[in-house]
Design a protein around this motif. Sequence first.
Motif, PDB file in Angstrom:
ATOM      1  N   MET A   1      -0.392  72.680 -75.335  1.00  0.00           N
ATOM      2  CA  MET A   1       0.493  71.686 -74.799  1.00  0.00           C
ATOM      3  C   MET A   1       0.158  70.347 -75.438  1.00  0.00           C
ATOM      4  O   MET A   1      -0.937  70.157 -75.954  1.00  0.00           O
ATOM      5  CB  MET A   1       0.385  71.651 -73.283  1.00  0.00           C
ATOM      6  N   LYS A   2       1.087  69.472 -75.432  1.00  0.00           N
ATOM      7  CA  LYS A   2       0.833  68.142 -75.980  1.00  0.00           C
ATOM      8  C   LYS A   2      -0.230  67.449 -75.141  1.00  0.00           C
ATOM      9  O   LYS A   2      -0.259  67.574 -73.923  1.00  0.00           O
ATOM     10  CB  LYS A   2       2.124  67.326 -75.997  1.00  0.00           C
ATOM     11  N   SER A   3      -1.125  66.757 -75.817  1.00  0.00           N
ATOM     12  CA  SER A   3      -2.270  66.167 -75.121  1.00  0.00           C
ATOM     13  C   SER A   3      -1.861  65.141 -74.066  1.00  0.00           C
ATOM     14  O   SER A   3      -2.574  64.965 -73.077  1.00  0.00           O
ATOM     15  CB  SER A   3      -3.241  65.542 -76.119  1.00  0.00           C
ATOM     16  N   ASP A   4      -0.705  64.504 -74.220  1.00  0.00           N
ATOM     17  CA  ASP A   4      -0.293  63.522 -73.217  1.00  0.00           C
ATOM     18  C   ASP A   4       0.204  64.188 -71.925  1.00  0.00           C
ATOM     19  O   ASP A   4       0.387  63.534 -70.914  1.00  0.00           O
ATOM     20  CB  ASP A   4       0.754  62.554 -73.773  1.00  0.00           C
ATOM     21  N   HIS A   5       0.383  65.520 -71.932  1.00  0.00           N
ATOM     22  CA  HIS A   5       0.767  66.271 -70.730  1.00  0.00           C
ATOM     23  C   HIS A   5      -0.420  66.997 -70.114  1.00  0.00           C
ATOM     24  O   HIS A   5      -0.268  67.780 -69.190  1.00  0.00           O
ATOM     25  CB  HIS A   5       1.857  67.303 -71.068  1.00  0.00           C
ATOM     26  N   GLY A   7      -2.838  66.417 -68.042  1.00  0.00           N
ATOM     27  CA  GLY A   7      -3.122  66.335 -66.610  1.00  0.00           C
ATOM     28  C   GLY A   7      -2.114  67.035 -65.729  1.00  0.00           C
ATOM     29  O   GLY A   7      -2.342  67.212 -64.537  1.00  0.00           O
ATOM     30  N   ARG A   8      -0.997  67.463 -66.272  1.00  0.00           N
ATOM     31  CA  ARG A   8       0.057  68.091 -65.470  1.00  0.00           C
ATOM     32  C   ARG A   8      -0.286  69.513 -65.039  1.00  0.00           C
ATOM     33  O   ARG A   8       0.218  69.983 -64.025  1.00  0.00           O
ATOM     34  CB  ARG A   8       1.366  68.117 -66.237  1.00  0.00           C
ATOM     35  N   ASN A   9      -1.071  70.192 -65.832  1.00  0.00           N
ATOM     36  CA  ASN A   9      -1.423  71.591 -65.534  1.00  0.00           C
ATOM     37  C   ASN A   9      -2.927  71.730 -65.412  1.00  0.00           C
ATOM     38  O   ASN A   9      -3.674  71.282 -66.271  1.00  0.00           O
ATOM     39  CB  ASN A   9      -0.925  72.523 -66.645  1.00  0.00           C
ATOM     40  N   LYS A  10      -3.335  72.385 -64.333  1.00  0.00           N
ATOM     41  CA  LYS A  10      -4.760  72.630 -64.159  1.00  0.00           C
ATOM     42  C   LYS A  10      -5.146  73.855 -64.970  1.00  0.00           C
ATOM     43  O   LYS A  10      -4.417  74.840 -65.017  1.00  0.00           O
ATOM     44  CB  LYS A  10      -5.093  72.847 -62.698  1.00  0.00           C
ATOM     45  N   GLY A  11      -6.298  73.770 -65.619  1.00  0.00           N
ATOM     46  CA  GLY A  11      -6.760  74.896 -66.400  1.00  0.00           C
ATOM     47  C   GLY A  11      -8.026  74.545 -67.152  1.00  0.00           C
ATOM     48  O   GLY A  11      -8.559  73.441 -67.038  1.00  0.00           O
ATOM     49  N   ILE A  25      -5.016  75.045 -73.492  1.00  0.00           N
ATOM     50  CA  ILE A  25      -5.469  75.171 -72.111  1.00  0.00           C
ATOM     51  C   ILE A  25      -5.144  76.569 -71.586  1.00  0.00           C
ATOM     52  O   ILE A  25      -4.041  77.069 -71.772  1.00  0.00           O
ATOM     53  CB  ILE A  25      -4.804  74.113 -71.213  1.00  0.00           C
ATOM     54  N   GLU A  26      -6.122  77.175 -70.917  1.00  0.00           N
ATOM     55  CA  GLU A  26      -5.909  78.441 -70.225  1.00  0.00           C
ATOM     56  C   GLU A  26      -5.585  78.104 -68.773  1.00  0.00           C
ATOM     57  O   GLU A  26      -6.416  77.525 -68.069  1.00  0.00           O
ATOM     58  CB  GLU A  26      -7.165  79.307 -70.295  1.00  0.00           C
ATOM     59  N   PRO A  27      -4.380  78.433 -68.318  1.00  0.00           N
ATOM     60  CA  PRO A  27      -4.003  78.096 -66.940  1.00  0.00           C
ATOM     61  C   PRO A  27      -4.935  78.773 -65.922  1.00  0.00           C
ATOM     62  O   PRO A  27      -5.366  79.904 -66.121  1.00  0.00           O
ATOM     63  CB  PRO A  27      -2.582  78.649 -66.812  1.00  0.00           C
ATOM     64  N   ILE A  28      -5.227  78.066 -64.854  1.00  0.00           N
ATOM     65  CA  ILE A  28      -6.103  78.564 -63.795  1.00  0.00           C
ATOM     66  C   ILE A  28      -5.627  79.925 -63.290  1.00  0.00           C
ATOM     67  O   ILE A  28      -6.433  80.820 -63.043  1.00  0.00           O
ATOM     68  CB  ILE A  28      -6.168  77.553 -62.620  1.00  0.00           C
ATOM     69  N   ASP A  29      -4.301  80.099 -63.164  1.00  0.00           N
ATOM     70  CA  ASP A  29      -3.745  81.343 -62.619  1.00  0.00           C
ATOM     71  C   ASP A  29      -4.048  82.565 -63.481  1.00  0.00           C
ATOM     72  O   ASP A  29      -3.964  83.695 -63.004  1.00  0.00           O
ATOM     73  CB  ASP A  29      -2.226  81.226 -62.448  1.00  0.00           C
ATOM     74  N   THR A  30      -4.378  82.376 -64.748  1.00  0.00           N
ATOM     75  CA  THR A  30      -4.608  83.522 -65.636  1.00  0.00           C
ATOM     76  C   THR A  30      -6.084  83.835 -65.856  1.00  0.00           C
ATOM     77  O   THR A  30      -6.409  84.855 -66.466  1.00  0.00           O
ATOM     78  CB  THR A  30      -3.966  83.283 -67.010  1.00  0.00           C
ATOM     79  N   ILE A  31      -6.972  83.010 -65.366  1.00  0.00           N
ATOM     80  CA  ILE A  31      -8.401  83.184 -65.641  1.00  0.00           C
ATOM     81  C   ILE A  31      -8.926  84.522 -65.134  1.00  0.00           C
ATOM     82  O   ILE A  31      -9.597  85.251 -65.871  1.00  0.00           O
ATOM     83  CB  ILE A  31      -9.220  81.999 -65.088  1.00  0.00           C
TER      84      ILE A  31
END
Length: 75
Positions: A1-5, A7-11, A25-31
Amino acid sequence: MKSDHRGRNKGVTHGVSSSGATVFIEPIDTIDSNNELQTLRETELREVIRILFSIAEDMRRELVEIELAAHALKN
């Protein structure tokens, strides 16, 4: 994802592009699923190694016969 986004997704951040514009970023939901997948891959690899060692042992017991057959084919 673009670095300016970022903070929008936790991961979990796994890296940043050389330009710094992209964050991987690896989304929290997929860990949990990814951890399970890695465990299954490791289990599969151990089983493949076990099978290959078993085949090698079987062939070692037949080595004399294999060598005789190979010699017969050469002649």
